[in-house]
Scaffold this motif. Structure first.
Motif, PDB file in Angstrom:
ATOM      1  N   MET A  46       0.847  -1.206   0.000  1.00 44.31           N
ATOM      2  CA  MET A  46       0.000   0.000   0.000  1.00 44.31           C
ATOM      3  C   MET A  46       0.872   1.241   0.000  1.00 44.31           C
ATOM      4  N   THR A  47       0.273   2.363  -0.364  1.00 47.20           N
ATOM      5  CA  THR A  47       1.009   3.621  -0.257  1.00 47.20           C
ATOM      6  C   THR A  47       1.075   4.007   1.228  1.00 47.20           C
ATOM      7  N   ALA A  48       2.036   4.851   1.570  1.00 48.90           N
ATOM      8  CA  ALA A  48       2.201   5.250   2.967  1.00 48.90           C
ATOM      9  C   ALA A  48       0.928   5.923   3.500  1.00 48.90           C
ATOM     10  N   GLY A  49       0.331   6.798   2.677  1.00 47.24           N
ATOM     11  CA  GLY A  49      -0.853   7.521   3.110  1.00 47.24           C
ATOM     12  C   GLY A  49      -2.013   6.587   3.408  1.00 47.24           C
ATOM     13  N   ASN A  50      -2.200   5.658   2.462  1.00 44.87           N
ATOM     14  CA  ASN A  50      -3.255   4.670   2.604  1.00 44.87           C
ATOM     15  C   ASN A  50      -3.097   3.826   3.857  1.00 44.87           C
ATOM     16  N   LEU A  51      -1.875   3.342   4.046  1.00 47.56           N
ATOM     17  CA  LEU A  51      -1.599   2.477   5.203  1.00 47.56           C
ATOM     18  C   LEU A  51      -1.822   3.256   6.506  1.00 47.56           C
ATOM     19  N   SER A  52      -1.362   4.525   6.545  1.00 51.07           N
ATOM     20  CA  SER A  52      -1.548   5.347   7.751  1.00 51.07           C
ATOM     21  C   SER A  52      -3.020   5.476   8.106  1.00 51.07           C
ATOM     22  N   THR A  53      -3.838   5.743   7.076  1.00 49.37           N
ATOM     23  CA  THR A  53      -5.269   5.918   7.317  1.00 49.37           C
ATOM     24  C   THR A  53      -5.872   4.668   7.953  1.00 49.37           C
ATOM     25  N   HIS A  54      -5.536   3.513   7.374  1.00 49.80           N
ATOM     26  CA  HIS A  54      -6.115   2.272   7.885  1.00 49.80           C
ATOM     27  C   HIS A  54      -5.559   1.924   9.256  1.00 49.80           C
ATOM     28  N   LEU A  55      -4.274   2.208   9.464  1.00 43.94           N
ATOM     29  CA  LEU A  55      -3.685   1.925  10.778  1.00 43.94           C
ATOM     30  C   LEU A  55      -4.355   2.761  11.855  1.00 43.94           C
ATOM     31  N   ARG A  56      -4.700   4.021  11.502  1.00 46.81           N
ATOM     32  CA  ARG A  56      -5.340   4.885  12.486  1.00 46.81           C
ATOM     33  C   ARG A  56      -6.664   4.268  12.917  1.00 46.81           C
ATOM     34  N   LYS A  57      -7.438   3.767  11.949  1.00 49.13           N
ATOM     35  CA  LYS A  57      -8.727   3.147  12.297  1.00 49.13           C
ATOM     36  C   LYS A  57      -8.528   1.915  13.165  1.00 49.13           C
ATOM     37  N   LEU A  58      -7.511   1.124  12.829  1.00 52.52           N
ATOM     38  CA  LEU A  58      -7.252  -0.093  13.610  1.00 52.52           C
ATOM     39  C   LEU A  58      -6.758   0.258  15.012  1.00 52.52           C
ATOM     40  N   GLU A  59      -5.981   1.344  15.082  1.00 57.12           N
ATOM     41  CA  GLU A  59      -5.463   1.783  16.381  1.00 57.12           C
ATOM     42  C   GLU A  59      -6.605   2.298  17.264  1.00 57.12           C
ATOM     43  N   GLU A  60      -7.532   3.064  16.648  1.00 52.44           N
ATOM     44  CA  GLU A  60      -8.688   3.580  17.402  1.00 52.44           C
ATOM     45  C   GLU A  60      -9.513   2.444  17.982  1.00 52.44           C
ATOM     46  N   ALA A  61      -9.601   1.340  17.239  1.00 50.83           N
ATOM     47  CA  ALA A  61     -10.374   0.190  17.720  1.00 50.83           C
ATOM     48  C   ALA A  61      -9.585  -0.619  18.754  1.00 50.83           C
ATOM     49  N   GLY A  62      -8.311  -0.261  18.948  1.00 52.21           N
ATOM     50  CA  GLY A  62      -7.479  -0.980  19.914  1.00 52.21           C
ATOM     51  C   GLY A  62      -6.920  -2.281  19.363  1.00 52.21           C
ATOM     52  N   TYR A  63      -6.945  -2.446  18.033  1.00 54.36           N
ATOM     53  CA  TYR A  63      -6.492  -3.705  17.437  1.00 54.36           C
ATOM     54  C   TYR A  63      -4.989  -3.722  17.139  1.00 54.36           C
ATOM     55  N   VAL A  64      -4.434  -2.539  16.900  1.00 53.10           N
ATOM     56  CA  VAL A  64      -2.981  -2.492  16.680  1.00 53.10           C
ATOM     57  C   VAL A  64      -2.356  -1.463  17.616  1.00 53.10           C
ATOM     58  N   VAL A  65      -1.070  -1.656  17.863  1.00 58.22           N
ATOM     59  CA  VAL A  65      -0.331  -0.686  18.670  1.00 58.22           C
ATOM     60  C   VAL A  65       0.706  -0.056  17.748  1.00 58.22           C
ATOM     61  N   VAL A  66       0.658   1.265  17.634  1.00 59.47           N
ATOM     62  CA  VAL A  66       1.631   1.977  16.810  1.00 59.47           C
ATOM     63  C   VAL A  66       2.589   2.693  17.755  1.00 59.47           C
ATOM     64  N   ALA A  67       3.857   2.347  17.677  1.00 60.36           N
ATOM     65  CA  ALA A  67       4.835   2.940  18.589  1.00 60.36           C
ATOM     66  C   ALA A  67       5.887   3.701  17.794  1.00 60.36           C
ATOM     67  N   LYS A  68       6.202   4.907  18.265  1.00 60.78           N
ATOM     68  CA  LYS A  68       7.253   5.683  17.593  1.00 60.78           C
ATOM     69  C   LYS A  68       8.502   5.671  18.460  1.00 60.78           C
ATOM     70  N   THR A  69       9.588   5.188  17.885  1.00 63.82           N
ATOM     71  CA  THR A  69      10.845   5.154  18.633  1.00 63.82           C
ATOM     72  C   THR A  69      11.935   5.804  17.780  1.00 63.82           C
ATOM     73  N   PHE A  70      13.117   5.905  18.366  1.00 64.41           N
ATOM     74  CA  PHE A  70      14.237   6.464  17.620  1.00 64.41           C
ATOM     75  C   PHE A  70      15.350   5.446  17.516  1.00 64.41           C
ATOM     76  N   ARG A  71      15.883   5.285  16.320  1.00 67.17           N
ATOM     77  CA  ARG A  71      17.109   4.499  16.187  1.00 67.17           C
ATOM     78  C   ARG A  71      18.189   5.510  15.824  1.00 67.17           C
ATOM     79  N   GLY A  72      19.038   5.842  16.811  1.00 65.05           N
ATOM     80  CA  GLY A  72      19.949   6.961  16.637  1.00 65.05           C
ATOM     81  C   GLY A  72      19.082   8.215  16.566  1.00 65.05           C
ATOM     82  N   ARG A  73      19.159   8.935  15.447  1.00 67.42           N
ATOM     83  CA  ARG A  73      18.335  10.139  15.315  1.00 67.42           C
ATOM     84  C   ARG A  73      17.155   9.943  14.378  1.00 67.42           C
TER      85      ARG A  73
END
Lengths: 112, 224
Positions: A46-73
């Motif tokens: 999928m395109t990044a935009g498309n995937l983000s949109t769907h991930l947001r819906k899945l995250e709102e439902a509590g089905y996925v966990v999206v975590a932002k971390t740093f590897r170096g910078r």
């Protein structure tokens, strides 16, 4: 007099092609494993935009966990299936099978 | 809409059009198969290349040490064949594991990397031990038996460990087979030991590779 057969309803969050594909791809990983956003994008094609949109819906439902971390910078977004998400996908699959199973006589409206 | 989606008759990724239950179950099965293929190392390929390394490597060594071919096959060719094929098989193994595990993080990655380091540590110490024994006057005719016997003991034990870590009876069974053929081969002496390692030891890998392929088909059926 016959009552209509009560059909189980499908989880609307999962019952969309793109989100179903994301859920299935994540479910292949062992519990607790995370996949980076870009690798997931590659897995589901999928395109990044498309995937983000769907991930947001899945995250709102509590089905996925999206975590932002740093590897170096460099910021890295990782995605994993939550316990609820895994159960929801199992329930969804079970419901599909139930819908496709030939109606059993007692479920065919002969009971009140 | 990319080529793959077109080929599978799927609507574009963002499409929210109604999925029939049949189509949804089919999609779950095909996506599962696709994800497994791209996320898991292909065990059959890894076992296959190691099978070739064993069969050919020990096979050539058997021919060289039996003396049937006279000077046509000097011993150094046998040694070089084993080293080259083992290095190639190691590269294929690493390639598979690294490519498929790209972008995936979590508890099992730590286990996998500890397992990888265990191999390196065990193999380096094994070489030090065997070289030290040779240096301290091990009779030359025992050297091939020491090297093959000790290496296969370590390889077999690490396969057993892998089988325990990933609850994989196939890997565990292969480890047991390597241990038995390795120990058994030493009792036969040179050159018969190399025949056992090539045919029996090396023969175990293609069998395991086929079993792994059959298992991967069964775990991702075409229809759920």
């Amino acid at each position: 007099m016959t009552a209509p057969r009560v059909l189980p309803s499908l989880d609307a969050v999962i019952h969309a092609q793109a989100r179903l594909r994301v859920m299935v791809a994540l479910s292949v990983l062992p519990f607790g494993e995370q996949v980076t956003f870009s690798r997931l994008q590659e897995l589901v094609g999928m395109t990044a935009g498309n995937l983000s949109t769907h991930l947001r819906k899945l995250e709102e439902a509590g089905y996925v966990v999206v975590a932002k971390t740093f590897r170096g910078r460099t910021p890295v977004t990782s995605v994993s299936l939550s316990r609820d998400g895994r159960r929801a996908l199992e329930d969804y699959t079970a419901t599909l099978r139930e819908l496709l199973a030939p109606a059993a006589p007692e479920a065919d409206g002969t009971l009140p | 809409m990319d080529e793959g989606q077109r080929a599978r008759g799927l609507a574009p990724a963002g499409d929210e059009s109604e999925l029939s239950p049949e189509a949804a179950l089919g999609l779950i099965a095909s996506e599962r198969r696709r994800a497994l293929r791209s996320l898991q190392p292909d065990t059959a390929v890894i076992l296959g290349v190691w099978g070739v390394a064993w069969l050919v490597g020990f096979g050539v060594t058997w021919l060289a040490s039996s003396g049937w071919l006279g000077r046509a096959l000097p011993p150094w060719i046998a040694g070089a064949t084993i080293v080259t094929l083992s290095a190639a098989a190691t590269l294929v193994t690493f390639g598979q594991v690294l490519a498929r595990g790209r972008g995936v993080h979590g508890p099992s990655r730590g286990t996998s990397s500890l397992y990888g380091w265990s191999w390196l540590l065990a193999m380096v110490c094994l070489c030090l031990l065997d070289l030290a024994l040779e240096h301290q006057g091990l009779p030359a005719h025992l050297a091939p038996l020491l090297w093959t016997g000790s290496t296969l003991l370590v390889v077999g034990l690490l396969y057993l460990a892998g089988g325990m870590i990933w609850a994989d009876p196939l890997l565990y069974g292969l480890g047991a087979w390597v241990l038995v053929t390795g120990a058994g081969s030493v009792s036969l002496g040179v050159p018969a030991n190399f025949a056992v390692l090539s045919l029996a030891g090396g023969g175990g890998f293609p069998v395991a590779a086929v079993a792994a392929r059959v298992r991967s088909w069964q775990s991702a059926p075409a229809r759920p």
